[in-house]
Design a protein around this motif. Structure first.
Motif, PDB file in Angstrom:
ATOM      1  N   MET A  23      -6.139  11.925   0.591  1.00  0.00           N
ATOM      2  CA  MET A  23      -6.315  10.490   0.403  1.00  0.00           C
ATOM      3  C   MET A  23      -5.113   9.728   0.942  1.00  0.00           C
ATOM      4  O   MET A  23      -5.247   8.636   1.500  1.00  0.00           O
ATOM      5  N   LYS A  24      -3.921  10.302   0.792  1.00  0.00           N
ATOM      6  CA  LYS A  24      -2.731   9.667   1.350  1.00  0.00           C
ATOM      7  C   LYS A  24      -2.832   9.587   2.870  1.00  0.00           C
ATOM      8  O   LYS A  24      -2.504   8.563   3.483  1.00  0.00           O
ATOM      9  N   GLU A  25      -3.303  10.686   3.476  1.00  0.00           N
ATOM     10  CA  GLU A  25      -3.499  10.696   4.930  1.00  0.00           C
ATOM     11  C   GLU A  25      -4.504   9.630   5.352  1.00  0.00           C
ATOM     12  O   GLU A  25      -4.303   8.908   6.334  1.00  0.00           O
ATOM     13  N   VAL A  26      -5.591   9.546   4.615  1.00  0.00           N
ATOM     14  CA  VAL A  26      -6.649   8.584   4.940  1.00  0.00           C
ATOM     15  C   VAL A  26      -6.129   7.157   4.847  1.00  0.00           C
ATOM     16  O   VAL A  26      -6.370   6.324   5.725  1.00  0.00           O
ATOM     17  N   ASN A  27      -5.407   6.845   3.766  1.00  0.00           N
ATOM     18  CA  ASN A  27      -4.864   5.494   3.605  1.00  0.00           C
ATOM     19  C   ASN A  27      -3.894   5.133   4.732  1.00  0.00           C
ATOM     20  O   ASN A  27      -3.913   4.016   5.262  1.00  0.00           O
ATOM     21  N   GLU A  28      -3.074   6.095   5.108  1.00  0.00           N
ATOM     22  CA  GLU A  28      -2.105   5.844   6.172  1.00  0.00           C
ATOM     23  C   GLU A  28      -2.812   5.601   7.502  1.00  0.00           C
ATOM     24  O   GLU A  28      -2.456   4.693   8.258  1.00  0.00           O
ATOM     25  N   ALA A  29      -3.831   6.413   7.770  1.00  0.00           N
ATOM     26  CA  ALA A  29      -4.568   6.260   9.027  1.00  0.00           C
ATOM     27  C   ALA A  29      -5.285   4.919   9.076  1.00  0.00           C
ATOM     28  O   ALA A  29      -5.266   4.213  10.089  1.00  0.00           O
ATOM     29  N   TYR A  30      -5.908   4.549   7.944  1.00  0.00           N
ATOM     30  CA  TYR A  30      -6.649   3.290   7.935  1.00  0.00           C
ATOM     31  C   TYR A  30      -5.713   2.092   8.002  1.00  0.00           C
ATOM     32  O   TYR A  30      -6.030   1.065   8.617  1.00  0.00           O
ATOM     33  N   GLU A  31      -4.545   2.208   7.359  1.00  0.00           N
ATOM     34  CA  GLU A  31      -3.565   1.115   7.385  1.00  0.00           C
ATOM     35  C   GLU A  31      -3.175   0.785   8.816  1.00  0.00           C
ATOM     36  O   GLU A  31      -2.969  -0.372   9.171  1.00  0.00           O
ATOM     37  N   CYS A  32      -3.118   1.810   9.638  1.00  0.00           N
ATOM     38  CA  CYS A  32      -2.755   1.601  11.042  1.00  0.00           C
ATOM     39  C   CYS A  32      -3.937   1.131  11.872  1.00  0.00           C
ATOM     40  O   CYS A  32      -3.859   0.119  12.561  1.00  0.00           O
TER      41      CYS A  32
END
Length: 390
Positions: free
Chosen positions: A50-59
């Motif tokens: 989920m941390k990876e997903v949030n970081e990817a979407y934030e970008c």
């Protein structure tokens, strides 16, 4: 997480480079539903994903950051990239440009916004669930229609407490834990900052109210299970596998909401004589050798009684007769399909010696050129084929 250890943002969301904004948002929604910690509270792997997903979407949801990432990779979105180190970085959720969309995403999964938005009303009226059942009927009942009694078990409002769940003379109290909202907020510290979310209140079960003196019949649920018999009208012309919807005969709703519907799927038994083809009826009728040769008027079965067809002299086995308007009634219409009757000539068996002699004399009296056109035509073709091979 070191740059070298990071996965490509597009790969994290299951996308290819150049994905549209709608595709990115759709992929993010799917990932939230799959990995969010609220759905997997004890799964550390999902938490990391989920941390990876949030970081990817934030970008990728930020047009400026997405453009830099597409051109320079991770270096393009590093806080130290470019003059002054601007660009936001990943210290928290400050980089999300569309907070409304994120709130909508979390709201659709957890009943309220994970970013402080208002939650849905736990005591709002909710429609009851539908009931799926089956009805077995005969072929003729499907053709002509019938009323059938369907036995079901469904939940209904408790007659003792009127659906409140509280015993007579008492009422539910506002939950002191969630103060009637049905949800409690939780906060989680992550490398991306604090993430807040909402979970159903454990004390009241998300209802916002607590029943201290529950009804003895329904034990505080407000609903009870009851066996019911529902009379369903099967319309003439219904086919095997079709489903009827009986509104309001499903499970009762909650908090005064409407009841669900009853869905009855019809299973039609096979018939030994008739076969259905859409709204047409097909049947096969045996006729004697004499009837086929000399002709006759014969009586045939129909789904609404009897009918007649005229057999012409020299009728061949497999000939199909069409009777208009003798098929199945079309649903919600007055007209009907047709009936198709295939006649099959039955060759007599167990002949006596005298009968066989009579047949031989009869056969000898026939003229192949006059009485057996198909046979003559066939063997003429065979002769032509044999001549061409010589």
């Amino acid at each position: 997480m070191l740059m070298a250890d990071k996965r490509d943002y597009y790969e994290v969301l299951g996308l290819t480079k150049g994905a549209s904004d709608d595709e990115i948002k759709k992929a993010y929604r799917a990932s939230v539903k799959k990995y969010h910690p609220d759905l997997h509270p004890d799964d550390k792997e999902c938490e990391e994903k989920m941390k990876e997903v949030n970081e990817a979407y934030e970008c990728l949801s930020d047009p400026d950051k997405k453009a830099k990432y597409d051109q320079f990779g991770f270096a393009g979105v590093d806080p130290n990239f470019g003059a002054g180190g601007g660009g936001g970085g990943f210290g928290g959720f400050g980089g999300f440009g569309d907070m409304g969309d994120i709130g909508d995403i979390f709201s659709s999964f957890f009943g309220g916004s994970s970013f402080g938005g208002r939650s849905s009303n736990p005591n709002a009226p909710r429609r009851g669930q539908d009931i799926q059942t089956y009805a077995n009927i005969s072929f003729m009942d499907a053709c002509n229609g019938k009323k059938v009694d369907i036995k079901i078990n469904r939940t209904e409002s408790c007659p003792d407490c009127g659906g409140t769940g509280a015993a007579a003379g008492s009422s539910a109290e506002t939950c002191s834990e969630c103060r009637g909202t049905g949800y409690v907020k939780t906060a989680q510290r992550t490398p991306l900052g604090m993430i807040s979310s909402q979970r159903p209140c454990s004390r009241c079960g998300g209802k916002g109210r607590v029943i201290t003196d529950p009804c003895t019949k329904c034990h505080g649920s407000g609903r009870v299970s009851a066996a019911k018999t529902v009379t369903v009208t099967i319309p003439a012309g219904i086919d095997d596998g079709q489903t009827l919807q009986v509104r309001g005969q499903g499970h009762s709703g909650a908090n005064g909401g409407p009841a669900g519907d009853l869905h009855v799927t019809v299973q039609v038994e096979r018939d030994p004589i008739f076969e259905r083809d859409g709204y047409d009826i097909r049947t096969e009728v045996p006729i004697t050798f004499t009837q086929a040769v000399l002709g006759d008027e014969i009586e045939i079965p129909c789904i609404d009684g009897k009918g007649k067809i005229t057999i012409a002299e020299g009728t061949q086995s497999g000939t199909v007769f069409r009777i208009r308007g003798k098929g199945v009634k079309r649903l919600n219409r007055s007209d009907r399909g047709d009936q198709y009757v295939t006649v099959n000539v039955e060759v007599p068996k167990n002949l006596s010696k005298a009968q066989k002699e009579l047949l031989k004399k009869f056969e000898e009296s026939l003229d192949e050129n006059k009485n057996y056109n198909k046979r003559k035509s066939f063997f003429d073709k065979v002769k032509d084929i044999l001549k061409s091979d010589i």
